[in-house]
Design a protein around this motif. Sequence first.
Motif, PDB file in Angstrom:
ATOM      1  N   MET A  23      -1.831   2.392   2.949  1.00  0.00           N
ATOM      2  CA  MET A  23      -1.200   2.880   4.162  1.00  0.00           C
ATOM      3  C   MET A  23      -0.682   4.665   4.051  1.00  0.00           C
ATOM      4  SD  MET A  23      -0.644   0.441   6.164  1.00  0.00           S
ATOM      5  CE  MET A  23      -0.620  -1.612   6.485  1.00  0.00           C
ATOM      6  N   LYS A  24      -0.085   4.715   2.853  1.00  0.00           N
ATOM      7  CA  LYS A  24       0.478   6.198   2.767  1.00  0.00           C
ATOM      8  C   LYS A  24      -0.598   7.193   2.629  1.00  0.00           C
ATOM      9  CE  LYS A  24       4.528   8.174   0.477  1.00  0.00           C
ATOM     10  NZ  LYS A  24       5.627   8.117  -0.745  1.00  0.00           N
ATOM     11  N   PHE A  25      -1.346   6.907   1.590  1.00  0.00           N
ATOM     12  CA  PHE A  25      -2.233   8.252   1.427  1.00  0.00           C
ATOM     13  C   PHE A  25      -3.641   8.061   1.805  1.00  0.00           C
ATOM     14  CE2 PHE A  25       1.091   7.550  -1.979  1.00  0.00           C
ATOM     15  CZ  PHE A  25       1.598   8.644  -1.936  1.00  0.00           C
ATOM     16  N   ASP A  26      -3.869   6.808   2.717  1.00  0.00           N
ATOM     17  CA  ASP A  26      -5.308   6.681   3.166  1.00  0.00           C
ATOM     18  C   ASP A  26      -6.126   6.662   2.105  1.00  0.00           C
ATOM     19  OD1 ASP A  26      -7.220   6.017   4.760  1.00  0.00           O
ATOM     20  OD2 ASP A  26      -7.500   7.904   5.592  1.00  0.00           O
ATOM     21  N   ASP A  27      -6.092   6.000   0.898  1.00  0.00           N
ATOM     22  CA  ASP A  27      -6.624   6.048  -0.460  1.00  0.00           C
ATOM     23  C   ASP A  27      -7.774   5.142  -0.259  1.00  0.00           C
ATOM     24  OD1 ASP A  27      -7.546   5.710  -2.824  1.00  0.00           O
ATOM     25  OD2 ASP A  27      -5.750   5.173  -3.860  1.00  0.00           O
ATOM     26  N   SER A  28      -8.959   5.611  -0.094  1.00  0.00           N
ATOM     27  CA  SER A  28     -10.168   4.724   0.090  1.00  0.00           C
ATOM     28  C   SER A  28     -10.570   3.833  -1.365  1.00  0.00           C
ATOM     29  CB  SER A  28     -11.348   5.557   0.451  1.00  0.00           C
ATOM     30  OG  SER A  28     -11.675   6.306  -0.631  1.00  0.00           O
ATOM     31  N   HIS A  29     -10.025   4.071  -2.436  1.00  0.00           N
ATOM     32  CA  HIS A  29     -10.168   3.597  -3.667  1.00  0.00           C
ATOM     33  C   HIS A  29      -9.190   2.530  -3.786  1.00  0.00           C
ATOM     34  CE1 HIS A  29     -13.597   6.093  -4.595  1.00  0.00           C
ATOM     35  NE2 HIS A  29     -12.340   7.289  -4.077  1.00  0.00           N
ATOM     36  N   ALA A  30      -8.171   2.286  -2.958  1.00  0.00           N
ATOM     37  CA  ALA A  30      -6.841   1.419  -3.543  1.00  0.00           C
ATOM     38  C   ALA A  30      -7.370  -0.044  -3.532  1.00  0.00           C
ATOM     39  CB  ALA A  30      -5.846   1.379  -2.207  1.00  0.00           C
ATOM     40  N   PHE A  31      -8.247  -0.582  -2.914  1.00  0.00           N
ATOM     41  CA  PHE A  31      -8.467  -2.084  -3.046  1.00  0.00           C
ATOM     42  C   PHE A  31      -9.605  -2.104  -4.008  1.00  0.00           C
ATOM     43  CE2 PHE A  31      -7.122  -1.787   1.402  1.00  0.00           C
ATOM     44  CZ  PHE A  31      -5.935  -2.406   1.153  1.00  0.00           C
ATOM     45  N   GLY A  32     -10.425  -1.302  -4.576  1.00  0.00           N
ATOM     46  CA  GLY A  32     -11.423  -1.390  -5.440  1.00  0.00           C
ATOM     47  C   GLY A  32     -10.453  -1.178  -6.978  1.00  0.00           C
ATOM     48  N   GLU A  33      -9.470  -0.399  -6.951  1.00  0.00           N
ATOM     49  CA  GLU A  33      -8.578  -0.307  -7.977  1.00  0.00           C
ATOM     50  C   GLU A  33      -7.838  -1.864  -8.022  1.00  0.00           C
ATOM     51  OE1 GLU A  33      -6.197   3.152  -7.305  1.00  0.00           O
ATOM     52  OE2 GLU A  33      -7.792   4.444  -7.703  1.00  0.00           O
ATOM     53  N   LEU A  34      -7.370  -2.322  -6.920  1.00  0.00           N
ATOM     54  CA  LEU A  34      -6.644  -3.625  -6.886  1.00  0.00           C
ATOM     55  C   LEU A  34      -7.570  -4.571  -7.665  1.00  0.00           C
ATOM     56  CD1 LEU A  34      -4.481  -5.279  -6.047  1.00  0.00           C
ATOM     57  CD2 LEU A  34      -5.613  -5.666  -3.823  1.00  0.00           C
TER      58      LEU A  34
END
Length: 225
Positions: A167-178
């Motif tokens: 949400m905050k950083f528009d991190d496209s890798h957030a869910f791969g890292e999750l």
Amino acid sequence: MSARTAPHEDQHPASPQATAVRYLMEHGYERTTTSSLADAIGMSRSTFFRRFGSKEDVVFADHDFALSQLQEQLDASTLSAAETLARGTLEVSRVLTRDPVTARMRSQLLRSTPLLRERELVITHRYERMFQRYLARVAAPGTPDWGSIGLAAAVVAVHNAALRRWMKFDDSHAFGELERELTELIGRFGPWFGGERAESRVVVASFSADAAPDEVLRAIAAQLG
């Protein structure tokens, strides 16, 4: 969308829920009546109540769907606890971010509306209880009661942290890292929930009192090797 694929902000006609969330953002949650919200999304008041229930319910419709899907998945899963938790959590992420624009508007609306933040806490506890009941059911004999409680809370916390990054950083890798984070987290609770306990070894060293330290260390390393 696969678990490793970041959400895309594709252009589609706005859903009634998306239109409702946008209207609430622009006009204010407290100042908006149910009738005006129903008009804004092109529904009669009675149809709005049948479909959503209330203006509060329309904000959390995605969570209600995600919870329903998660319960079905936990009930039917024949996978290991680790795989079940990871897949269930990643599916929740997919549901909550399938409309990125609305997801971000909803996040802004929650931050500005105390009443909705309280409802959000209630929903967070629903996820925790759902995971906890599943974990208590599949836990190995001898697992302490706090094991399922702790892991359920941790899974929800790690998921929420990834969602906030997105949400905050528009991190496209957030869910791969999750996915990686969940695998590591759940492994910390093995073997209670299907993990494997690392083999333990005890080495007893006996040496002369006048032996050099380097000699002692080499002897111990040889035994451990």
